[in-house]
Design a protein around this motif. Structure first.
Motif: not given
Length: 136
Positions: A80-82, A105, A108, A113-118, A121
């Motif tokens: 998820g994003k977090t 998170g 961007d 907005k939150l990005v996928d797969d922190p 990244r």
């Protein structure tokens, strides 16, 4: 990281003000992220930044003027994003003073907005995840 308690951080009872515990945790998180980046500016260049989404704290022992505390950070990545980070604040003698559980998170900053797969990244940006997480 180590932090020494300053006079202006105390409350009327003579111990560390509750909000300052959160500030100490924030300072340690920023420091840990900077160390893990190892000089990489990739996330900054992509206009992506860590963002705090939730924070809870359990106070265990009071901290008083002049004490030096150690603040730890341990990221837990999932899907998820977090992602989660466990933080502990210890007195110099090793006594646990506070436990924090935070949700973060990567945002961007242009899209807000939150990005996928922190985790991914961070990894692609050159971060040393072993400096952020004991499970890496």
């Amino acid at each position: 990281m180590q932090i020494k308690v300053r006079l202006y951080e105390l409350d009327a009872l003579g111990h560390l003000n509750h909000a300052v515990y959160h500030s100490y945790a924030e300072v340690a998180r920023v420091e840990a992220l900077e160390r893990a980046a190892g000089g990489s500016t990739a996330l900054h260049d992509e206009h992506v930044s860590p963002v705090l989404l939730a924070s809870s704290i359990s106070y265990r022992r009071e901290i008083r003027l002049g004490e030096t505390v150690d603040v730890t950070c341990d990221a837990k990545f999932g899907t998820g994003k977090t992602f989660q980070m466990e933080q502990h604040i210890y007195k110099a003698d090793g006594t646990l003073s506070a436990e924090l559980a935070v949700t973060l998170g990567l945002m961007d900053l242009e899209r807000r907005k939150l990005v996928d797969d922190p985790r991914g990244r961070f990894e692609r940006a050159g971060y040393d995840l072993k400096l952020l997480s004991t499970s890496e």
